[in-house]
Design a protein around this motif. Structure first.
Motif, PDB file in Angstrom:
ATOM      1  N   PRO A  89       1.000  -1.178   0.062  1.00  0.00           N
ATOM      2  CA  PRO A  89      -0.091  -0.062   0.063  1.00  0.00           C
ATOM      3  C   PRO A  89       0.735   1.134  -0.015  1.00  0.00           C
ATOM      4  CG  PRO A  89      -0.800  -1.514   1.757  1.00  0.00           C
ATOM      5  CD  PRO A  89       0.503  -1.923   1.373  1.00  0.00           C
ATOM      6  N   LYS A  90       2.224   1.226   0.389  1.00  0.00           N
ATOM      7  CA  LYS A  90       3.115   2.231   0.718  1.00  0.00           C
ATOM      8  C   LYS A  90       3.869   2.532  -0.888  1.00  0.00           C
ATOM      9  CE  LYS A  90       3.666   2.380   5.479  1.00  0.00           C
ATOM     10  NZ  LYS A  90       4.417   2.382   6.606  1.00  0.00           N
ATOM     11  N   ARG A  91       3.696   1.711  -1.799  1.00  0.00           N
ATOM     12  CA  ARG A  91       4.417   1.894  -2.864  1.00  0.00           C
ATOM     13  C   ARG A  91       3.847   2.768  -3.855  1.00  0.00           C
ATOM     14  NH1 ARG A  91       4.956  -4.713  -4.532  1.00  0.00           N
ATOM     15  NH2 ARG A  91       6.284  -5.049  -2.868  1.00  0.00           N
ATOM     16  N   GLY A  92       4.764   3.853  -4.200  1.00  0.00           N
ATOM     17  CA  GLY A  92       4.496   5.059  -5.202  1.00  0.00           C
ATOM     18  C   GLY A  92       5.375   5.004  -6.311  1.00  0.00           C
ATOM     19  N   VAL A  93       5.627   6.290  -6.743  1.00  0.00           N
ATOM     20  CA  VAL A  93       6.188   6.610  -7.995  1.00  0.00           C
ATOM     21  C   VAL A  93       7.648   6.318  -7.782  1.00  0.00           C
ATOM     22  CG1 VAL A  93       4.500   8.317  -8.829  1.00  0.00           C
ATOM     23  CG2 VAL A  93       6.491   9.046  -7.486  1.00  0.00           C
ATOM     24  N   ILE A  94       8.220   6.502  -6.716  1.00  0.00           N
ATOM     25  CA  ILE A  94       9.540   6.107  -6.514  1.00  0.00           C
ATOM     26  C   ILE A  94       9.763   4.631  -6.457  1.00  0.00           C
ATOM     27  CG2 ILE A  94      11.634   6.346  -4.758  1.00  0.00           C
ATOM     28  CD1 ILE A  94      10.499   8.943  -6.050  1.00  0.00           C
ATOM     29  N   HIS A  95       9.048   3.879  -6.116  1.00  0.00           N
ATOM     30  CA  HIS A  95       9.149   2.561  -6.123  1.00  0.00           C
ATOM     31  C   HIS A  95       9.025   2.013  -7.625  1.00  0.00           C
ATOM     32  CE1 HIS A  95       8.567  -2.112  -5.274  1.00  0.00           C
ATOM     33  NE2 HIS A  95       7.603  -2.021  -6.112  1.00  0.00           N
ATOM     34  N   HIS A  96       7.995   2.366  -8.248  1.00  0.00           N
ATOM     35  CA  HIS A  96       7.910   1.939  -9.540  1.00  0.00           C
ATOM     36  C   HIS A  96       9.155   2.407 -10.621  1.00  0.00           C
ATOM     37  CE1 HIS A  96       4.241   0.204  -8.331  1.00  0.00           C
ATOM     38  NE2 HIS A  96       3.799   1.205  -7.965  1.00  0.00           N
ATOM     39  N   ALA A  97       9.422   3.592 -10.293  1.00  0.00           N
ATOM     40  CA  ALA A  97      10.593   4.152 -11.015  1.00  0.00           C
ATOM     41  C   ALA A  97      11.877   3.444 -10.824  1.00  0.00           C
ATOM     42  CB  ALA A  97      10.879   5.767 -10.990  1.00  0.00           C
ATOM     43  N   ALA A  98      12.143   3.144  -9.586  1.00  0.00           N
ATOM     44  CA  ALA A  98      13.504   2.328  -9.125  1.00  0.00           C
ATOM     45  C   ALA A  98      13.074   0.822  -9.640  1.00  0.00           C
ATOM     46  CB  ALA A  98      13.682   2.255  -7.610  1.00  0.00           C
ATOM     47  N   ARG A  99      11.817   0.398  -9.587  1.00  0.00           N
ATOM     48  CA  ARG A  99      11.786  -1.123 -10.200  1.00  0.00           C
ATOM     49  C   ARG A  99      12.010  -1.115 -11.802  1.00  0.00           C
ATOM     50  NH1 ARG A  99       6.723  -5.261  -9.845  1.00  0.00           N
ATOM     51  NH2 ARG A  99       7.582  -6.580 -11.509  1.00  0.00           N
ATOM     52  N   LYS A 100      11.565  -0.064 -12.542  1.00  0.00           N
ATOM     53  CA  LYS A 100      11.810  -0.053 -13.894  1.00  0.00           C
ATOM     54  C   LYS A 100      13.250  -0.134 -14.230  1.00  0.00           C
ATOM     55  CE  LYS A 100      10.824   2.640 -18.120  1.00  0.00           C
ATOM     56  NZ  LYS A 100      10.266   3.842 -18.412  1.00  0.00           N
ATOM     57  N   LYS A 101      13.893   0.902 -13.469  1.00  0.00           N
ATOM     58  CA  LYS A 101      15.454   1.005 -13.578  1.00  0.00           C
ATOM     59  C   LYS A 101      16.179  -0.181 -13.361  1.00  0.00           C
ATOM     60  CE  LYS A 101      18.915   4.378 -14.083  1.00  0.00           C
ATOM     61  NZ  LYS A 101      19.046   5.796 -13.931  1.00  0.00           N
ATOM     62  N   LEU A 102      15.719  -0.917 -12.279  1.00  0.00           N
ATOM     63  CA  LEU A 102      16.531  -2.129 -11.954  1.00  0.00           C
ATOM     64  C   LEU A 102      16.160  -3.210 -12.928  1.00  0.00           C
ATOM     65  CD1 LEU A 102      15.678  -2.012  -8.122  1.00  0.00           C
ATOM     66  CD2 LEU A 102      17.919  -2.329  -9.175  1.00  0.00           C
ATOM     67  N   GLU A 103      14.812  -3.152 -13.483  1.00  0.00           N
ATOM     68  CA  GLU A 103      14.661  -4.153 -14.464  1.00  0.00           C
ATOM     69  C   GLU A 103      15.422  -4.245 -15.831  1.00  0.00           C
ATOM     70  OE1 GLU A 103       9.903  -5.688 -13.415  1.00  0.00           O
ATOM     71  OE2 GLU A 103      10.315  -3.816 -14.512  1.00  0.00           O
ATOM     72  N   GLU A 104      15.634  -2.546 -16.186  1.00  0.00           N
ATOM     73  CA  GLU A 104      16.441  -2.328 -17.191  1.00  0.00           C
ATOM     74  C   GLU A 104      17.809  -2.923 -16.965  1.00  0.00           C
ATOM     75  OE1 GLU A 104      15.984   1.862 -17.320  1.00  0.00           O
ATOM     76  OE2 GLU A 104      13.836   1.659 -18.291  1.00  0.00           O
ATOM     77  N   ARG A 105      18.301  -2.884 -15.753  1.00  0.00           N
ATOM     78  CA  ARG A 105      19.792  -3.273 -15.448  1.00  0.00           C
ATOM     79  C   ARG A 105      19.697  -5.005 -15.344  1.00  0.00           C
ATOM     80  NH1 ARG A 105      22.306   1.290 -11.518  1.00  0.00           N
ATOM     81  NH2 ARG A 105      22.086   3.034 -13.115  1.00  0.00           N
ATOM     82  N   GLY A 106      18.582  -5.511 -15.748  1.00  0.00           N
ATOM     83  CA  GLY A 106      18.575  -7.124 -15.414  1.00  0.00           C
ATOM     84  C   GLY A 106      18.027  -7.684 -14.229  1.00  0.00           C
TER      85      GLY A 106
END
Length: 119
Positions: A89-106
């Motif tokens: 419930p606390k996940r917001g734009v920071i979590h999602h942006a960090a996740r996207k960048k981490l996924e881009e890095r494998g």
């Protein structure tokens, strides 16, 4: 709130220029505590910001500064992982942006929305 004086505006403009023109972490360090969050964001956008100073900026209380940390090319995997939120419930734009960048890095994420090695 009172209007800024011409002197205050000039000082702020000098800080913007210094934040964007800083050449290393030592020159960026004074901006960690700058009262103006947009100046802190400019400091984080500086391409000379290294992973260590970005990690320190990731502690900023304003999400706009933390978002710029995520977007900086020099941000470390450790900092990106630290910006993830375990509590759904606390996940917001920071979590999602960090996740996207981490996924881009494998980095592979599980069904719980966290990296598999952090589950």
């Amino acid at each position: 709130m009172a209007k800024k004086t011409p002197e205050q505006k000039a000082a702020e403009e000098r800080r913007y220029i210094a934040a964007s023109g800083a050449a290393n972490a030592q020159e960026l360090e004074p901006f960690l505590t700058d009262p103006n969050q947009s100046i802190r964001a400019v400091a984080v956008m500086n391409p000379d910001a290294d992973a260590d100073i970005l990690d320190r900026f990731a502690n900023d209380r304003f999400w706009g500064v933390r978002m710029e940390v995520v977007h900086n090319a020099n941000v470390s995997l450790a900092t990106l992982r630290r910006l993830l939120e375990r509590d759904v419930p606390k996940r917001g734009v920071i979590h999602h942006a960090a996740r996207k960048k981490l996924e881009e890095r494998g980095v592979v994420f599980g069904a719980n929305g966290m990296p598999l090695d952090m589950a």
